[in-house]
Design a protein around this motif. Structure first.
Motif, PDB file in Angstrom:
ATOM      1  N   TRP A 101      14.888  13.431 -50.807  1.00 16.71           N
ATOM      2  CA  TRP A 101      15.042  14.021 -49.472  1.00 16.71           C
ATOM      3  C   TRP A 101      13.691  14.475 -48.931  1.00 16.71           C
ATOM      4  O   TRP A 101      13.369  14.226 -47.766  1.00 16.71           O
ATOM      5  N   PHE A 102      12.882  15.115 -49.789  1.00 13.24           N
ATOM      6  CA  PHE A 102      11.584  15.619 -49.335  1.00 13.24           C
ATOM      7  C   PHE A 102      10.649  14.472 -48.965  1.00 13.24           C
ATOM      8  O   PHE A 102       9.878  14.576 -48.004  1.00 13.24           O
ATOM      9  N   LEU A 103      10.727  13.385 -49.706  1.00 11.11           N
ATOM     10  CA  LEU A 103       9.875  12.241 -49.390  1.00 11.11           C
ATOM     11  C   LEU A 103      10.218  11.648 -48.025  1.00 11.11           C
ATOM     12  O   LEU A 103       9.350  11.128 -47.323  1.00 11.11           O
ATOM     13  N   ARG A 104      11.507  11.747 -47.642  1.00 11.26           N
ATOM     14  CA  ARG A 104      11.928  11.233 -46.330  1.00 11.26           C
ATOM     15  C   ARG A 104      11.648  12.224 -45.201  1.00 11.26           C
ATOM     16  O   ARG A 104      11.283  11.822 -44.105  1.00 11.26           O
ATOM     17  N   HIS A 105      11.832  13.515 -45.478  1.00 13.14           N
ATOM     18  CA  HIS A 105      11.783  14.513 -44.405  1.00 13.14           C
ATOM     19  C   HIS A 105      10.724  15.586 -44.621  1.00 13.14           C
ATOM     20  O   HIS A 105      10.765  16.626 -43.959  1.00 13.14           O
ATOM     21  N   GLY A 106       9.787  15.342 -45.524  1.00 13.26           N
ATOM     22  CA  GLY A 106       8.808  16.369 -45.883  1.00 13.26           C
ATOM     23  C   GLY A 106       7.996  16.902 -44.716  1.00 13.26           C
ATOM     24  O   GLY A 106       7.757  18.103 -44.603  1.00 13.26           O
ATOM     25  N   LYS A 107       7.570  16.021 -43.815  1.00 12.90           N
ATOM     26  CA  LYS A 107       6.751  16.464 -42.683  1.00 12.90           C
ATOM     27  C   LYS A 107       7.511  17.439 -41.800  1.00 12.90           C
ATOM     28  O   LYS A 107       7.000  18.502 -41.420  1.00 12.90           O
ATOM     29  N   ILE A 123       8.815  26.539 -48.880  1.00 15.59           N
ATOM     30  CA  ILE A 123       8.634  25.111 -48.602  1.00 15.59           C
ATOM     31  C   ILE A 123       7.296  24.589 -49.119  1.00 15.59           C
ATOM     32  O   ILE A 123       7.134  23.385 -49.367  1.00 15.59           O
ATOM     33  N   SER A 124       6.325  25.492 -49.314  1.00 18.43           N
ATOM     34  CA  SER A 124       5.008  25.061 -49.783  1.00 18.43           C
ATOM     35  C   SER A 124       5.054  24.550 -51.221  1.00 18.43           C
ATOM     36  O   SER A 124       4.254  23.689 -51.601  1.00 18.43           O
ATOM     37  N   ILE A 125       5.972  25.082 -52.024  1.00 18.82           N
ATOM     38  CA  ILE A 125       6.012  24.712 -53.441  1.00 18.82           C
ATOM     39  C   ILE A 125       6.435  23.257 -53.652  1.00 18.82           C
ATOM     40  O   ILE A 125       5.737  22.504 -54.341  1.00 18.82           O
ATOM     41  N   PRO A 126       7.567  22.796 -53.058  1.00 22.44           N
ATOM     42  CA  PRO A 126       7.897  21.374 -53.229  1.00 22.44           C
ATOM     43  C   PRO A 126       6.854  20.452 -52.616  1.00 22.44           C
ATOM     44  O   PRO A 126       6.647  19.340 -53.105  1.00 22.44           O
ATOM     45  N   ALA A 127       6.184  20.924 -51.564  1.00 24.81           N
ATOM     46  CA  ALA A 127       5.108  20.098 -50.985  1.00 24.81           C
ATOM     47  C   ALA A 127       3.999  19.897 -52.005  1.00 24.81           C
ATOM     48  O   ALA A 127       3.424  18.810 -52.118  1.00 24.81           O
ATOM     49  N   GLY A 128       3.706  20.947 -52.786  1.00 26.46           N
ATOM     50  CA  GLY A 128       2.693  20.824 -53.833  1.00 26.46           C
ATOM     51  C   GLY A 128       3.163  19.970 -54.986  1.00 26.46           C
ATOM     52  O   GLY A 128       2.412  19.148 -55.520  1.00 26.46           O
ATOM     53  N   VAL A 129       4.435  20.160 -55.380  1.00 26.03           N
ATOM     54  CA  VAL A 129       5.004  19.366 -56.478  1.00 26.03           C
ATOM     55  C   VAL A 129       4.925  17.881 -56.146  1.00 26.03           C
ATOM     56  O   VAL A 129       4.565  17.051 -56.997  1.00 26.03           O
ATOM     57  N   GLU A 130       5.259  17.529 -54.900  1.00 22.09           N
ATOM     58  CA  GLU A 130       5.263  16.126 -54.482  1.00 22.09           C
ATOM     59  C   GLU A 130       3.882  15.645 -54.039  1.00 22.09           C
ATOM     60  O   GLU A 130       3.726  14.495 -53.616  1.00 22.09           O
ATOM     61  N   ARG A 131       2.895  16.544 -54.131  1.00 20.48           N
ATOM     62  CA  ARG A 131       1.516  16.200 -53.767  1.00 20.48           C
ATOM     63  C   ARG A 131       1.431  15.596 -52.353  1.00 20.48           C
ATOM     64  O   ARG A 131       0.771  14.556 -52.151  1.00 20.48           O
ATOM     65  N   MET A 132       2.095  16.244 -51.407  1.00 17.97           N
ATOM     66  CA  MET A 132       1.903  15.840 -50.010  1.00 17.97           C
ATOM     67  C   MET A 132       0.407  15.879 -49.722  1.00 17.97           C
ATOM     68  O   MET A 132      -0.280  16.811 -50.159  1.00 17.97           O
ATOM     69  N   ILE A 134      -3.012  16.846 -48.736  1.00 19.42           N
ATOM     70  CA  ILE A 134      -3.320  18.238 -48.425  1.00 19.42           C
ATOM     71  C   ILE A 134      -3.771  18.439 -46.985  1.00 19.42           C
ATOM     72  O   ILE A 134      -3.490  19.479 -46.373  1.00 19.42           O
ATOM     73  N   LEU A 135      -4.452  17.448 -46.419  1.00 16.93           N
ATOM     74  CA  LEU A 135      -4.856  17.577 -45.016  1.00 16.93           C
ATOM     75  C   LEU A 135      -3.634  17.568 -44.102  1.00 16.93           C
ATOM     76  O   LEU A 135      -3.561  18.328 -43.131  1.00 16.93           O
ATOM     77  N   GLN A 136      -2.677  16.706 -44.424  1.00 15.09           N
ATOM     78  CA  GLN A 136      -1.433  16.648 -43.666  1.00 15.09           C
ATOM     79  C   GLN A 136      -0.667  17.957 -43.788  1.00 15.09           C
ATOM     80  O   GLN A 136      -0.183  18.512 -42.788  1.00 15.09           O
ATOM     81  N   PHE A 137      -0.570  18.458 -45.019  1.00 13.62           N
ATOM     82  CA  PHE A 137       0.115  19.721 -45.261  1.00 13.62           C
ATOM     83  C   PHE A 137      -0.552  20.857 -44.487  1.00 13.62           C
ATOM     84  O   PHE A 137       0.115  21.677 -43.844  1.00 13.62           O
ATOM     85  N   THR A 138      -1.864  20.910 -44.545  1.00 13.40           N
ATOM     86  CA  THR A 138      -2.606  21.983 -43.871  1.00 13.40           C
ATOM     87  C   THR A 138      -2.420  21.919 -42.367  1.00 13.40           C
ATOM     88  O   THR A 138      -2.219  22.948 -41.709  1.00 13.40           O
ATOM     89  N   LEU A 139      -2.480  20.713 -41.796  1.00 14.27           N
ATOM     90  CA  LEU A 139      -2.329  20.567 -40.348  1.00 14.27           C
ATOM     91  C   LEU A 139      -0.928  20.971 -39.887  1.00 14.27           C
ATOM     92  O   LEU A 139      -0.774  21.713 -38.906  1.00 14.27           O
ATOM     93  N   LEU A 140       0.097  20.503 -40.603  1.00 14.47           N
ATOM     94  CA  LEU A 140       1.472  20.857 -40.245  1.00 14.47           C
ATOM     95  C   LEU A 140       1.711  22.358 -40.380  1.00 14.47           C
ATOM     96  O   LEU A 140       2.382  22.975 -39.552  1.00 14.47           O
ATOM     97  N   THR A 141       1.145  22.940 -41.441  1.00 10.75           N
ATOM     98  CA  THR A 141       1.264  24.379 -41.653  1.00 10.75           C
ATOM     99  C   THR A 141       0.544  25.150 -40.550  1.00 10.75           C
ATOM    100  O   THR A 141       1.053  26.148 -40.032  1.00 10.75           O
ATOM    101  N   LEU A 142      -0.622  24.678 -40.188  1.00  5.85           N
ATOM    102  CA  LEU A 142      -1.419  25.331 -39.141  1.00  5.85           C
ATOM    103  C   LEU A 142      -0.673  25.355 -37.812  1.00  5.85           C
ATOM    104  O   LEU A 142      -0.556  26.404 -37.163  1.00  5.85           O
TER     105      LEU A 142
END
Length: 205
Positions: A101-107, A123-132, A134-142
């Motif tokens: 599910w996270f791989l499909r809807h992670g963003k 939500i940050s923890i599964p993002a780290g587990v799945e190694r989203m 990091i630039l994408q994660f940071t931008l979406l979080t920002l």
């Protein structure tokens, strides 16, 4: 807690608000619906610049989220599956379904999760587990955090002495979210116990 946040902002100004929000990500009992409006109220009194309050609180959100992302990355997929295998009522397949599910809807989960109480931190923890990435994660979080923070800082700024009303109304929403989570957990436990009973009956025949 409010006194501590006030003292932190009086001492450090806007960076103090950023530190408080970073800690809120790591320790959810420190609610952003208190810290952010209080930051806006402090800015309305001229104790800090409004733009600085928005920038520093958003920076704090990103730093806190990255810390939890790091926890998830250190935990990793294999350790997560190993832990799941040892938990009662939890199947490895549950984690694998969550992973799919996270791989499909992670963003979407990371972006919109920044605006949902409780999930904002988790939500940050599964993002780290799945190694989203990091630039994408940071931008979406920002972006997600900037929207959430701006709404609440501005609410405190405009409400002034009545800034605490934000906490009152958002607190109701937080309780609703918590209630839904608890209900979902209870349903999960009920379904899994039912499956176990059926398995025992089938084995006894």
């Amino acid at each position: 807690m409010v006194d501590w946040v006030v003292e932190l902002m009086d001492t450090l100004g806007a960076p103090g608000a950023g530190i408080a929000i970073a800690l809120e990500n790591l320790f959810p009992p420190l609610p952003s619906e208190v810290i952010l409006p209080l930051s806006g109220f402090t800015a309305s009194r001229g104790s800090m610049n409004l733009l600085d309050a928005l920038i520093w609180t958003t920076l704090g959100s990103v730093v806190g989220a990255l810390a939890l992302y790091g926890v998830g990355a250190l935990l990793g997929r294999e350790r997560t599956l190993a832990i799941a295998a040892k938990l009662p009522l939890v199947k490895v397949s549950d984690i694998e379904k969550t992973e799919a599910w996270f791989l499909r809807h992670g963003k979407k989960a990371v972006f919109f999760g920044r605006m949902i109480p409780i999930f904002r931190s988790l939500i940050s923890i599964p993002a780290g587990v799945e190694r989203m990435p990091i630039l994408q994660f940071t931008l979406l979080t920002l972006i997600g955090s900037a929207i959430w923070n701006t709404v609440f800082v501005m609410a405190g700024y405009l409400l002034g002495e009545q800034w605490h009303l934000v906490e009152t109304y958002v607190g109701i929403g937080s309780k609703v979210v918590l209630g839904v989570v608890v209900l979902a957990v209870l349903i999960f436990i009920g379904v899994r116990l039912g499956e176990r009973r059926k398995g025992r009956h089938a084995a006894g025949r």
